[in-house]
Design an enzyme around this catalytic site. Structure first.
Site, PDB file in Angstrom:
ATOM      1  N   HIS A 125      -2.694  -9.914   0.649  1.00  0.00           N
ATOM      2  CA  HIS A 125      -3.274  -8.957  -0.345  1.00  0.00           C
ATOM      3  C   HIS A 125      -2.308  -8.396  -1.319  1.00  0.00           C
ATOM      4  CE1 HIS A 125      -6.846  -6.017  -1.051  1.00  0.00           C
ATOM      5  NE2 HIS A 125      -5.821  -5.545  -1.840  1.00  0.00           N
ATOM      6  N   HIS A 134      -1.764  -7.729  -5.938  1.00  0.00           N
ATOM      7  CA  HIS A 134      -2.478  -7.817  -7.126  1.00  0.00           C
ATOM      8  C   HIS A 134      -1.114  -8.248  -8.165  1.00  0.00           C
ATOM      9  CE1 HIS A 134      -6.110  -5.820  -6.475  1.00  0.00           C
ATOM     10  NE2 HIS A 134      -5.532  -5.105  -5.332  1.00  0.00           N
ATOM     11  N   GLN A 177     -12.611  -5.536 -10.614  1.00  0.00           N
ATOM     12  CA  GLN A 177     -12.036  -4.420 -10.325  1.00  0.00           C
ATOM     13  C   GLN A 177     -12.932  -3.393 -10.802  1.00  0.00           C
ATOM     14  OE1 GLN A 177      -8.310  -3.134  -9.777  1.00  0.00           O
ATOM     15  NE2 GLN A 177      -9.959  -1.693  -9.156  1.00  0.00           N
ATOM     16  N   HIS A 187     -12.287  -5.961  -1.130  1.00  0.00           N
ATOM     17  CA  HIS A 187     -11.905  -4.732  -1.176  1.00  0.00           C
ATOM     18  C   HIS A 187     -13.260  -3.953  -0.578  1.00  0.00           C
ATOM     19  CE1 HIS A 187      -8.785  -5.879  -3.619  1.00  0.00           C
ATOM     20  NE2 HIS A 187      -8.149  -4.872  -3.962  1.00  0.00           N
ATOM     21  N   GLU A 240     -12.374   1.044   0.603  1.00  0.00           N
ATOM     22  CA  GLU A 240     -11.035   1.804   0.246  1.00  0.00           C
ATOM     23  C   GLU A 240     -11.260   3.300  -0.373  1.00  0.00           C
ATOM     24  OE1 GLU A 240      -7.080   1.120  -2.185  1.00  0.00           O
ATOM     25  OE2 GLU A 240      -8.784  -0.025  -2.826  1.00  0.00           O
ATOM     26  N   ASP A 242       0.085  -5.320  -1.303  1.00  0.00           N
ATOM     27  CA  ASP A 242      -0.923  -4.754  -2.125  1.00  0.00           C
ATOM     28  C   ASP A 242      -0.457  -4.593  -3.774  1.00  0.00           C
ATOM     29  OD1 ASP A 242      -3.386  -3.853  -3.092  1.00  0.00           O
ATOM     30  OD2 ASP A 242      -3.241  -2.060  -2.057  1.00  0.00           O
ATOM     31  N   TRP A 270      -0.605   1.920  -9.024  1.00  0.00           N
ATOM     32  CA  TRP A 270      -1.008   2.489  -7.958  1.00  0.00           C
ATOM     33  C   TRP A 270       0.216   2.793  -6.947  1.00  0.00           C
ATOM     34  CZ3 TRP A 270      -3.446  -1.708 -10.416  1.00  0.00           C
ATOM     35  CH2 TRP A 270      -4.810  -1.236 -10.690  1.00  0.00           C
TER      36      TRP A 270
END
Length: 428
Positions: A57, A59, A152, A210, A213, A309, A315
């Site tokens: 996982h 990005h 997203q 996802h 979350e 992640d 983030w």
């Protein structure tokens, strides 16, 4: 005659004093005192030889973009999404490729040789998709990069996302993604789960959403994901990522949910570093821990993994492609401190995510691909404790990265002149 031989190795399953012989890119033999010459011999000196780390996982389209166009001051998920929305129109394919390639260099140095990356498809240009498809082509000789078509801004919430997701899959993206809790209503979220699982079934693809979350205990899209997995016969091909609402759900509901997940064959991917940093931001005290119920899931036989992640993006401002750091965080947050539980945390960055990604030929067994990491540690628990140095990273039987062992020079009267942290502490 072997191309490569590692001698006196310890394996993650507890075997010690074994040699590993490699021929034609595969593990040809594993035995104590293995006979036969080799083109190259590496003395493992009793240290751990493991299969490479796997991050299922990530990005990669956003990685290393920290501060562009601004920093996330609140630390909240929604501000991160907003910043990413501001950055997307400014992205160039060249910049995305350059940052992703730099990250892949770092990953190789850390023994991370398989990555599943979500790529945002909510952009009419599909710039990120094109960029990461090119990155996948470039890194194919040394990293298995699996891409997820990720809406997203919401599969239904974002105009055009339905068509863009299909376009991304037609271009060669590997996995169907989604974000049901970000849709405008719970009903839209549930409908998106159904639609996305149907796409996965029709195209014969894996599905990774996802899912939930959020701190909202009523966000229960994992229930729909479990149902659709069962209905469509997708067991073993579906993962729910994050699942943080489960940390707020009542125990009675979870006692029903987890057996259903196990029965359906839905896997779970937690992202400890991010989950504990982003979740619980509305809490005063007590603060929720922010991570899903990994120990409980494991007790039901659910396949679990830890993901990185984010690294230096809107983030998360930290990270270094170090899956041992991720395992350490997960171990502490989930209070998985028994010997067996700590080994499960090592599995959550190796065999667990490898199973979720359906990696072919993964492992340190005869016949597997000769992809391995020599760690400056005696066993998996010590590897996590020490964030062990990757002494050698091997791909297809060839060493593609080396790091000098961590050694300290001491100037203490009557004490050793050199300190090897992997040799300090109790044995056995």
């Amino acid at each position: 005659m072997f191309d490569l031989k590692l001698t006196n190795a310890t394996l993650a399953d507890g075997r010690t004093g074994v040699d590993i012989g490699v021929s034609a890119g595969r593990i040809a033999a594993i035995a104590p005192h293995l006979e036969g010459e080799a083109g190259e011999v590496i003395d493992a000196d009793g240290q751990l030889v493991a299969a490479p780390f796997v991050d299922c996982h990530f990005h990669m389209d956003a990685t290393l973009s920290l501060g562009l166009p601004r920093h996330n001051e609140s630390g909240r998920l929604l501000e991160g999404i907003a910043i990413w929305g501001e950055l997307k129109p400014l992205l160039t394919q060249e910049a995305v490729i350059e940052r992703a390639m730099e990250y892949c260099d770092l990953a190789v140095s850390q023994g991370l040789l398989a990555i599943r990356s979500h790529v945002d498809i909510c952009d009419d240009r599909l710039l990120g998709v094109e960029a990461l498809l090119e990155v996948r082509r470039r890194v194919a000789p040394y990293i298995e990069l699996q891409l997820v078509a990720f809406p997203q801004d919401g599969y239904y919430r974002s105009p055009g996302a339905v068509e863009l997701l299909n376009r991304a899959l037609d271009m060669g993206v590997d996995v169907v993604g989604g974000i049901p809790h970000f849709e405008r209503t719970m009903a839209d979220g549930a409908a998106s789960v159904t639609a996305l699982c149907q796409i996965g079934a029709e195209r014969g693809l894996l599905v990774d959403l996802h899912c939930d979350e959020t701190d909202d205990p009523l966000s229960r899209h994992i229930e729909t994901l479990t149902y659709e997995t069962q209905r469509l016969g997708l067991g073993g091909r579906v993962a729910g990522s994050h699942l943080t609402s489960m940390h707020s759900m009542d125990n009675y509901y979870v006692s029903k949910l987890l057996p259903l997940m196990a029965e359906a064959g839905v896997a779970a991917i937690a992202n400890p570093n991010i989950n504990i940093g982003i979740q619980g931001r509305h809490d005063s005290y007590p603060k929720r821990r922010g991570m899903t119920r990994i120990p409980e899931m494991l007790s039901y036989g659910i396949t679990c993994a830890f993901g990185q992640d984010c690294v230096m993006d809107p983030w998360y401002s930290l990270g270094q492609a170090d899956m041992l750091e991720v395992a350490s965080m997960g171990l502490h947050v989930a209070q998985m401190t028994s010997r067996d539980a700590m080994r499960q945390c090592f599995a959550a960055i190796t065999t667990g995510p490898a199973s979720i990604m359906q990696l072919d030929g993964y492992g340190v067994e005869v016949g597997c691909k000769a992809d391995m990491v020599l760690l400056q540690a005696a066993d998996p628990i010590e590897a996590i404790r020490l964030k062990a140095t990757r002494l050698a990273v091997i791909k297809g039987g060839k060493v593609i990265a080396r790091t000098a062992p961590r050694l300290s020079a001491l100037g203490l009267p009557g004490r050793p002149q050199r300190l090897d942290p992997s040799r300090v502490g109790p044995r056995g």
